[in-house]
Design a protein around this motif. Structure first.
Motif, PDB file in Angstrom:
ATOM      1  N   LEU A  70       0.824  -1.208   0.000  1.00 26.58           N
ATOM      2  CA  LEU A  70       0.000   0.000   0.000  1.00 26.58           C
ATOM      3  C   LEU A  70       0.859   1.260   0.000  1.00 26.58           C
ATOM      4  O   LEU A  70       1.997   1.262   0.479  1.00 26.58           O
ATOM      5  CB  LEU A  70      -0.913   0.021   1.230  1.00 26.58           C
ATOM      6  CG  LEU A  70      -2.131  -0.898   1.217  1.00 26.58           C
ATOM      7  CD1 LEU A  70      -2.871  -0.784   2.542  1.00 26.58           C
ATOM      8  CD2 LEU A  70      -3.060  -0.550   0.060  1.00 26.58           C
ATOM      9  N   ASP A  71       0.281   2.335  -0.506  1.00 23.93           N
ATOM     10  CA  ASP A  71       0.961   3.628  -0.498  1.00 23.93           C
ATOM     11  C   ASP A  71       1.209   4.059   0.953  1.00 23.93           C
ATOM     12  O   ASP A  71       0.333   3.910   1.808  1.00 23.93           O
ATOM     13  CB  ASP A  71       0.078   4.665  -1.204  1.00 23.93           C
ATOM     14  CG  ASP A  71       0.788   5.991  -1.383  1.00 23.93           C
ATOM     15  OD1 ASP A  71       0.977   6.700  -0.373  1.00 23.93           O
ATOM     16  OD2 ASP A  71       1.142   6.321  -2.523  1.00 23.93           O
ATOM     17  N   PRO A  72       2.397   4.602   1.266  1.00 20.54           N
ATOM     18  CA  PRO A  72       2.691   5.050   2.636  1.00 20.54           C
ATOM     19  C   PRO A  72       1.670   6.047   3.179  1.00 20.54           C
ATOM     20  O   PRO A  72       1.381   6.052   4.381  1.00 20.54           O
ATOM     21  CB  PRO A  72       4.073   5.695   2.500  1.00 20.54           C
ATOM     22  CG  PRO A  72       4.707   4.979   1.357  1.00 20.54           C
ATOM     23  CD  PRO A  72       3.584   4.712   0.393  1.00 20.54           C
ATOM     24  N   ALA A  73       1.108   6.884   2.303  1.00 19.32           N
ATOM     25  CA  ALA A  73       0.107   7.854   2.748  1.00 19.32           C
ATOM     26  C   ALA A  73      -1.160   7.153   3.239  1.00 19.32           C
ATOM     27  O   ALA A  73      -1.812   7.613   4.180  1.00 19.32           O
ATOM     28  CB  ALA A  73      -0.234   8.819   1.614  1.00 19.32           C
ATOM     29  N   VAL A  74      -1.504   6.033   2.616  1.00 22.31           N
ATOM     30  CA  VAL A  74      -2.674   5.257   3.039  1.00 22.31           C
ATOM     31  C   VAL A  74      -2.405   4.613   4.396  1.00 22.31           C
ATOM     32  O   VAL A  74      -3.258   4.627   5.290  1.00 22.31           O
ATOM     33  CB  VAL A  74      -3.023   4.182   1.987  1.00 22.31           C
ATOM     34  CG1 VAL A  74      -4.169   3.303   2.486  1.00 22.31           C
ATOM     35  CG2 VAL A  74      -3.396   4.837   0.665  1.00 22.31           C
ATOM     36  N   HIS A  75      -1.210   4.062   4.550  1.00 21.43           N
ATOM     37  CA  HIS A  75      -0.838   3.480   5.847  1.00 21.43           C
ATOM     38  C   HIS A  75      -0.890   4.544   6.944  1.00 21.43           C
ATOM     39  O   HIS A  75      -1.376   4.282   8.048  1.00 21.43           O
ATOM     40  CB  HIS A  75       0.571   2.887   5.776  1.00 21.43           C
ATOM     41  CG  HIS A  75       0.613   1.487   5.253  1.00 21.43           C
ATOM     42  ND1 HIS A  75      -0.117   0.457   5.823  1.00 21.43           N
ATOM     43  CD2 HIS A  75       1.298   0.935   4.216  1.00 21.43           C
ATOM     44  CE1 HIS A  75       0.117  -0.664   5.163  1.00 21.43           C
ATOM     45  NE2 HIS A  75       0.963  -0.403   4.186  1.00 21.43           N
ATOM     46  N   LEU A  76      -0.376   5.718   6.637  1.00 20.44           N
ATOM     47  CA  LEU A  76      -0.365   6.795   7.629  1.00 20.44           C
ATOM     48  C   LEU A  76      -1.782   7.173   8.029  1.00 20.44           C
ATOM     49  O   LEU A  76      -2.070   7.351   9.220  1.00 20.44           O
ATOM     50  CB  LEU A  76       0.363   8.021   7.073  1.00 20.44           C
ATOM     51  CG  LEU A  76       0.382   9.255   7.991  1.00 20.44           C
ATOM     52  CD1 LEU A  76       1.145   8.955   9.276  1.00 20.44           C
ATOM     53  CD2 LEU A  76       0.996  10.454   7.269  1.00 20.44           C
ATOM     54  N   TYR A  77      -2.679   7.272   7.063  1.00 22.40           N
ATOM     55  CA  TYR A  77      -4.068   7.642   7.365  1.00 22.40           C
ATOM     56  C   TYR A  77      -4.739   6.571   8.224  1.00 22.40           C
ATOM     57  O   TYR A  77      -5.417   6.884   9.210  1.00 22.40           O
ATOM     58  CB  TYR A  77      -4.851   7.843   6.066  1.00 22.40           C
ATOM     59  CG  TYR A  77      -6.280   8.278   6.298  1.00 22.40           C
ATOM     60  CD1 TYR A  77      -6.569   9.535   6.815  1.00 22.40           C
ATOM     61  CD2 TYR A  77      -7.344   7.421   6.015  1.00 22.40           C
ATOM     62  CE1 TYR A  77      -7.879   9.933   7.045  1.00 22.40           C
ATOM     63  CE2 TYR A  77      -8.652   7.811   6.236  1.00 22.40           C
ATOM     64  CZ  TYR A  77      -8.912   9.067   6.747  1.00 22.40           C
ATOM     65  OH  TYR A  77     -10.211   9.451   6.977  1.00 22.40           O
ATOM     66  N   LEU A 102     -15.296   8.468   7.340  1.00 23.89           N
ATOM     67  CA  LEU A 102     -13.841   8.600   7.331  1.00 23.89           C
ATOM     68  C   LEU A 102     -13.266   8.556   5.920  1.00 23.89           C
ATOM     69  O   LEU A 102     -12.216   9.145   5.652  1.00 23.89           O
ATOM     70  CB  LEU A 102     -13.214   7.497   8.192  1.00 23.89           C
ATOM     71  CG  LEU A 102     -13.556   7.557   9.686  1.00 23.89           C
ATOM     72  CD1 LEU A 102     -13.077   6.299  10.396  1.00 23.89           C
ATOM     73  CD2 LEU A 102     -12.945   8.795  10.326  1.00 23.89           C
ATOM     74  N   GLU A 103     -13.948   7.875   5.019  1.00 22.83           N
ATOM     75  CA  GLU A 103     -13.449   7.792   3.644  1.00 22.83           C
ATOM     76  C   GLU A 103     -13.801   9.026   2.820  1.00 22.83           C
ATOM     77  O   GLU A 103     -13.433   9.115   1.650  1.00 22.83           O
ATOM     78  CB  GLU A 103     -13.976   6.526   2.968  1.00 22.83           C
ATOM     79  CG  GLU A 103     -13.306   5.263   3.493  1.00 22.83           C
ATOM     80  CD  GLU A 103     -13.693   4.015   2.718  1.00 22.83           C
ATOM     81  OE1 GLU A 103     -14.769   4.030   2.075  1.00 22.83           O
ATOM     82  OE2 GLU A 103     -12.934   3.026   2.761  1.00 22.83           O
ATOM     83  N   ARG A 104     -14.476   9.991   3.428  1.00 26.87           N
ATOM     84  CA  ARG A 104     -14.719  11.264   2.745  1.00 26.87           C
ATOM     85  C   ARG A 104     -13.422  12.043   2.553  1.00 26.87           C
ATOM     86  O   ARG A 104     -13.378  13.017   1.810  1.00 26.87           O
ATOM     87  CB  ARG A 104     -15.734  12.110   3.522  1.00 26.87           C
ATOM     88  CG  ARG A 104     -17.170  11.631   3.357  1.00 26.87           C
ATOM     89  CD  ARG A 104     -18.138  12.490   4.147  1.00 26.87           C
ATOM     90  NE  ARG A 104     -19.520  12.101   3.886  1.00 26.87           N
ATOM     91  CZ  ARG A 104     -20.288  12.636   2.946  1.00 26.87           C
ATOM     92  NH1 ARG A 104     -19.800  13.599   2.175  1.00 26.87           N
ATOM     93  NH2 ARG A 104     -21.529  12.239   2.768  1.00 26.87           N
TER      94      ARG A 104
END
Length: 202
Positions: A70-77, A102-104
């Motif tokens: 997964l993209d690091p930004a997705v992991h961070l979120y 939350l997915e907004r």
């Protein structure tokens, strides 16, 4: 007196809109509120970068895990969502109900069962931050227990900061199958102080 201020006091005089706007911006960026918000944003940005680096390094070492690509930004979120739920005392299982909201943020979340993988990482970083905060401080340890088919023991640390503020932190919460005797209790406190927090006895 500046042209802008003079114009404000004299409604009949034409106002230089650009000068007024420039003056307003100067006042805003020099305000205490703006400076505090800027400092807070800088701290959050640095902390996000640190967490992202830690997560990236972890998944590079554990590339066999399902979410490793997964993209690091997705992991961070997802990390921040899990952290927020824990901080608010909301069971992670409830995240499935909050997922549409939350997915907004236009970042895809995941099911509650997968968010649990971030809990050990959050715990590790919390202990690291706690250890850093306690280094060099004279910490007073307190403990209490509540019996119910065993015992739940919490350990709290207090210390006085450099600004003379009394700081209190929860250091440990453990559930035991049986009530400990004096020796077992002493061992528990010693482990919290020396092994978990790397503190020295005085």
């Amino acid at each position: 007196m500046s042209e802008t201020a003079w114009s404000l006091r004299n409604p009949n005089r034409p106002v230089d809109a650009s000068a007024l706007q420039e003056e307003s911006v100067k006042i805003h960026v020099s305000s205490k509120k703006h400076l505090l918000a800027k400092k807070k944003f800088s701290v959050q940005r640095d902390n996000d970068a640190q967490v992202k680096d830690i997560l990236t390094s972890y998944f590079i070492e554990h590339e066999d895990e399902e979410t490793a690509t997964l993209d690091p930004a997705v992991h961070l979120y997802r990390y921040r969502v899990t952290e927020g739920l824990l901080f608010a005392g909301i069971p992670i299982s409830k995240s499935d109900y909050l997922r549409p909201l939350l997915e907004r943020a236009e970042i895809k979340l995941t099911g509650a069962q997968h968010l649990g993988q971030y809990v050990p990482k959050i715990e590790a970083l919390e202990f690291a931050a706690l250890n850093k905060e306690l280094q060099g401080e004279s910490v007073f340890l307190m403990y209490d227990g509540t019996r119910r088919l065993g015992e739940a023991i919490n350990v709290v640390g207090r210390f006085c900061s450099e600004s003379f503020a009394l700081v209190q932190r929860l250091l440990s919460f453990q559930t035991l199958s049986a009530s400990p005797d004096n020796a077992a209790l002493s061992t528990t406190l010693s482990n919290v102080a020396t092994k978990q927090l790397d503190l020295d006895y005085i």
